[in-house]
Design a protein around this motif. Structure first.
Motif, PDB file in Angstrom:
ATOM      1  N   THR A  44      45.163   6.223   3.923  1.00 19.96           N
ATOM      2  CA  THR A  44      44.031   5.325   4.194  1.00 19.96           C
ATOM      3  C   THR A  44      44.522   3.884   4.341  1.00 19.96           C
ATOM      4  O   THR A  44      44.098   3.155   5.241  1.00 19.96           O
ATOM      5  CB  THR A  44      42.975   5.472   3.080  1.00 19.96           C
ATOM      6  N   ARG A  48      44.283   1.551   7.755  1.00 18.65           N
ATOM      7  CA  ARG A  48      43.558   0.277   7.735  1.00 18.65           C
ATOM      8  C   ARG A  48      44.471  -0.898   8.098  1.00 18.65           C
ATOM      9  O   ARG A  48      44.080  -1.799   8.834  1.00 18.65           O
ATOM     10  CB  ARG A  48      42.933   0.069   6.349  1.00 18.65           C
ATOM     11  N   ALA A 104      37.112  -4.437  11.287  1.00 17.43           N
ATOM     12  CA  ALA A 104      38.010  -3.584  10.489  1.00 17.43           C
ATOM     13  C   ALA A 104      37.183  -2.949   9.380  1.00 17.43           C
ATOM     14  O   ALA A 104      36.202  -3.538   8.911  1.00 17.43           O
ATOM     15  CB  ALA A 104      39.150  -4.408   9.899  1.00 17.43           C
ATOM     16  N   VAL A 107      36.868   2.919   3.939  1.00 18.12           N
ATOM     17  CA  VAL A 107      36.007   3.607   2.966  1.00 18.12           C
ATOM     18  C   VAL A 107      36.946   4.299   1.980  1.00 18.12           C
ATOM     19  O   VAL A 107      37.934   4.942   2.389  1.00 18.12           O
ATOM     20  CB  VAL A 107      35.080   4.633   3.667  1.00 18.12           C
ATOM     21  N   GLN A 112      34.811   9.194   1.733  1.00 16.26           N
ATOM     22  CA  GLN A 112      34.880   9.405   3.186  1.00 16.26           C
ATOM     23  C   GLN A 112      34.132  10.686   3.581  1.00 16.26           C
ATOM     24  O   GLN A 112      33.859  11.551   2.757  1.00 16.26           O
ATOM     25  CB  GLN A 112      36.354   9.494   3.630  1.00 16.26           C
ATOM     26  N   PHE A 113      33.790  10.773   4.840  1.00 14.28           N
ATOM     27  CA  PHE A 113      33.130  11.945   5.446  1.00 14.28           C
ATOM     28  C   PHE A 113      31.714  12.177   4.929  1.00 14.28           C
ATOM     29  O   PHE A 113      31.213  13.284   4.947  1.00 14.28           O
ATOM     30  CB  PHE A 113      33.974  13.232   5.266  1.00 14.28           C
ATOM     31  N   GLY A 115      29.282   9.819   5.883  1.00 15.41           N
ATOM     32  CA  GLY A 115      28.439   9.002   6.756  1.00 15.41           C
ATOM     33  C   GLY A 115      28.463   7.515   6.436  1.00 15.41           C
ATOM     34  O   GLY A 115      27.820   6.713   7.123  1.00 15.41           O
ATOM     35  N   GLY A 117      31.013   5.229   6.520  1.00 12.36           N
ATOM     36  CA  GLY A 117      31.713   4.382   7.491  1.00 12.36           C
ATOM     37  C   GLY A 117      30.846   4.109   8.702  1.00 12.36           C
ATOM     38  O   GLY A 117      30.740   2.961   9.168  1.00 12.36           O
ATOM     39  N   TYR A 139      41.136  -2.309  16.523  1.00 17.58           N
ATOM     40  CA  TYR A 139      42.441  -1.683  16.748  1.00 17.58           C
ATOM     41  C   TYR A 139      42.551  -0.481  15.813  1.00 17.58           C
ATOM     42  O   TYR A 139      42.254  -0.588  14.616  1.00 17.58           O
ATOM     43  CB  TYR A 139      43.567  -2.678  16.473  1.00 17.58           C
ATOM     44  N   MET A 147      38.523   7.735  12.909  1.00 12.13           N
ATOM     45  CA  MET A 147      38.017   6.409  13.326  1.00 12.13           C
ATOM     46  C   MET A 147      37.674   6.404  14.814  1.00 12.13           C
ATOM     47  O   MET A 147      36.685   5.778  15.229  1.00 12.13           O
ATOM     48  CB  MET A 147      39.048   5.328  13.000  1.00 12.13           C
ATOM     49  N   HIS A 149      36.615   8.909  16.558  1.00 13.45           N
ATOM     50  CA  HIS A 149      35.323   9.614  16.688  1.00 13.45           C
ATOM     51  C   HIS A 149      34.163   8.680  16.320  1.00 13.45           C
ATOM     52  O   HIS A 149      33.169   8.591  17.047  1.00 13.45           O
ATOM     53  CB  HIS A 149      35.322  10.852  15.786  1.00 13.45           C
ATOM     54  N   VAL A 150      34.306   7.984  15.192  1.00 12.65           N
ATOM     55  CA  VAL A 150      33.225   7.087  14.740  1.00 12.65           C
ATOM     56  C   VAL A 150      33.021   5.952  15.756  1.00 12.65           C
ATOM     57  O   VAL A 150      31.887   5.624  16.121  1.00 12.65           O
ATOM     58  CB  VAL A 150      33.532   6.517  13.333  1.00 12.65           C
ATOM     59  N   LYS A 153      31.276   7.200  18.795  1.00 16.61           N
ATOM     60  CA  LYS A 153      29.868   7.512  18.469  1.00 16.61           C
ATOM     61  C   LYS A 153      29.015   6.242  18.472  1.00 16.61           C
ATOM     62  O   LYS A 153      27.853   6.257  18.862  1.00 16.61           O
ATOM     63  CB  LYS A 153      29.833   8.176  17.082  1.00 16.61           C
TER      64      LYS A 153
HETATM   65  C1  LIG Z   1      37.612   5.716   9.455  1.00 22.16           C
HETATM   66  C2  LIG Z   1      36.693   5.623   8.239  1.00 22.16           C
HETATM   67  C3  LIG Z   1      36.259   4.178   8.027  1.00 22.16           C
HETATM   68  C4  LIG Z   1      35.464   6.500   8.495  1.00 22.16           C
HETATM   69  O1  LIG Z   1      34.606   6.389   7.379  1.00 22.16           O
HETATM   70  P1  LIG Z   1      33.779   7.653   6.884  1.00 22.16           P
HETATM   71  O2  LIG Z   1      32.790   7.191   5.920  1.00 22.16           O
HETATM   72  O3  LIG Z   1      34.737   8.698   6.449  1.00 22.16           O
HETATM   73  O4  LIG Z   1      33.100   8.092   8.260  1.00 22.16           O
HETATM   74  P2  LIG Z   1      31.780   8.945   8.507  1.00 22.16           P
HETATM   75  O5  LIG Z   1      31.599   9.910   7.403  1.00 22.16           O
HETATM   76  O6  LIG Z   1      30.670   8.015   8.827  1.00 22.16           O
HETATM   77  O7  LIG Z   1      32.154   9.675   9.851  1.00 22.16           O
HETATM   78  C5  LIG Z   1      33.272  10.510   9.943  1.00 22.16           C
HETATM   79  C6  LIG Z   1      33.157  11.301  11.229  1.00 22.16           C
HETATM   80  O8  LIG Z   1      34.423  11.876  11.566  1.00 22.16           O
HETATM   81  C7  LIG Z   1      34.230  13.228  11.875  1.00 22.16           C
HETATM   82  N1  LIG Z   1      35.496  13.903  11.629  1.00 22.16           N
HETATM   83  C8  LIG Z   1      35.947  14.455  10.481  1.00 22.16           C
HETATM   84  N2  LIG Z   1      37.196  14.941  10.663  1.00 22.16           N
HETATM   85  C9  LIG Z   1      37.520  14.676  11.945  1.00 22.16           C
HETATM   86  C10 LIG Z   1      38.678  14.912  12.737  1.00 22.16           C
HETATM   87  N3  LIG Z   1      39.753  15.533  12.243  1.00 22.16           N
HETATM   88  N4  LIG Z   1      38.672  14.497  14.029  1.00 22.16           N
HETATM   89  C11 LIG Z   1      37.612  13.847  14.547  1.00 22.16           C
HETATM   90  N5  LIG Z   1      36.474  13.581  13.836  1.00 22.16           N
HETATM   91  C12 LIG Z   1      36.446  14.000  12.562  1.00 22.16           C
HETATM   92  C13 LIG Z   1      33.095  13.655  10.987  1.00 22.16           C
HETATM   93  O9  LIG Z   1      32.503  14.852  11.453  1.00 22.16           O
HETATM   94  C14 LIG Z   1      32.170  12.453  11.123  1.00 22.16           C
HETATM   95  O10 LIG Z   1      31.472  12.468  12.329  1.00 22.16           O
HETATM   96  P3  LIG Z   1      29.918  12.935  12.467  1.00 22.16           P
HETATM   97  O11 LIG Z   1      29.120  12.096  11.507  1.00 22.16           O
HETATM   98  O12 LIG Z   1      29.604  12.670  13.903  1.00 22.16           O
HETATM   99  O13 LIG Z   1      29.904  14.394  12.090  1.00 22.16           O
HETATM  100  C15 LIG Z   1      37.420   6.147   6.950  1.00 22.16           C
HETATM  101  O14 LIG Z   1      37.890   7.433   7.220  1.00 22.16           O
HETATM  102  C16 LIG Z   1      38.555   5.258   6.512  1.00 22.16           C
HETATM  103  O15 LIG Z   1      38.385   4.362   5.710  1.00 22.16           O
HETATM  104  N6  LIG Z   1      39.758   5.495   7.057  1.00 22.16           N
HETATM  105  C17 LIG Z   1      40.924   4.659   6.720  1.00 22.16           C
HETATM  106  C18 LIG Z   1      40.825   3.264   7.283  1.00 22.16           C
HETATM  107  C19 LIG Z   1      40.689   3.267   8.783  1.00 22.16           C
HETATM  108  O16 LIG Z   1      41.091   4.203   9.479  1.00 22.16           O
HETATM  109  N7  LIG Z   1      40.149   2.168   9.332  1.00 22.16           N
HETATM  110  C20 LIG Z   1      40.024   2.011  10.773  1.00 22.16           C
HETATM  111  C21 LIG Z   1      40.943   0.969  11.323  1.00 22.16           C
HETATM  112  S1  LIG Z   1      40.522  -0.684  10.815  1.00 22.16           S
END
Ligand SMILES: CC(C)(COP(=O)(O)OP(=O)(O)OC[C@H]1O[C@@H](n2cnc3c(N)ncnc32)[C@H](O)[C@@H]1OP(=O)(O)O)[C@@H](O)C(=O)NCCC(=O)NCCS
Length: 174
Positions: A44, A48, A104, A107, A112-113, A115, A117, A139, A147, A149-150, A153
């Protein structure tokens, strides 16, 4: 700011039925934010910050909690039920010029996962729009499928890709 900071508070229901408060960061959040950062998994942290970092310090986190909201807007999330972590997410944008901002987010792994984020980013974008931001970009490591995917979306589109980092843009006309 278009509104007072209190007006940007929002309660969201997560996918597991629990609730979280999303609100602008405050100076007194530094210790709780530090606690969240120190409990992040290496993956994570890497996603980030794009590197495996040395431990976070209170001074660094104090800078992240005592911000000028015209230059940077930061939201934190807190679970409404009892939890050992008071802060479980941090989403922010950095204003590059008056209408453009870099986003940026992180979570905490255990949250995580659910909803959160998506909810934090959607709220952050809405706040940015109210405050005249028209172009958001983020980025993302190109293998960060969650990320990406989110971001898609929420309407972000791939703008460029190099050296394993992808830039996604979200632009509003007005
Ligand atoms: C990226 C991040 C912020 C997402 O936060 P989160 O609360 O886990 O996200 P959500 O639960 O809102 O959404 C996750 C989505 O990914 C989907 N997902 C899960 N595994 C997946 C995978 N392997 N491939 C693609 N999508 C996937 C989930 O189904 C969900 O989508 P949906 O709501 O359409 O079903 C979190 O994972 C995180 O902190 N990651 C590390 C930091 C980071 O990557 N930051 C981004 C760069 S600044």
């Amino acid at each position: 700011m278009a509104k007072s900071l209190d007006e940007y508070e929002k309660i969201v229901m997560l996918k597991d039925g629990s609730k979280a408060l999303i609100r602008p960061v405050r100076g007194e959040d530094a210790e709780d934010l530090l606690k969240m950062f120190t409990t992040l998994s290496p993956e994570t942290v890497y996603n980030r910050f794009f590197k495996l970092r040395r431990p976070f310090t209170i001074e660094e986190v104090q800078k992240m909690t005592s911000i000028n909201f015209d230059e940077e807007f930061a939201l934190v999330a807190s679970p409404l039920e009892a939890s050992e972590l008071k802060i479980i997410g941090d989403a922010r944008y950095y204003v590059e010029d008056k209408i453009r901002a870099e986003v940026a987010i992180v979570v905490q792994d255990r949250w995580q996962f659910k909803g959160l984020g998506t909810a934090m980013l959607q709220h952050l974008i809405n706040i940015g729009r109210e405050n005249n931001i028209r172009e958001f970009y983020i980025y993302v490591l190109s293998d960060n499928a969650v990320m990406i995917h989110v971001a898609k979306k929420l309407g972000f589109r791939l703008k460029s890709q190099s050296y394993g980092i992808s830039r996604f843009d979200l632009t509003f006309q007005s």
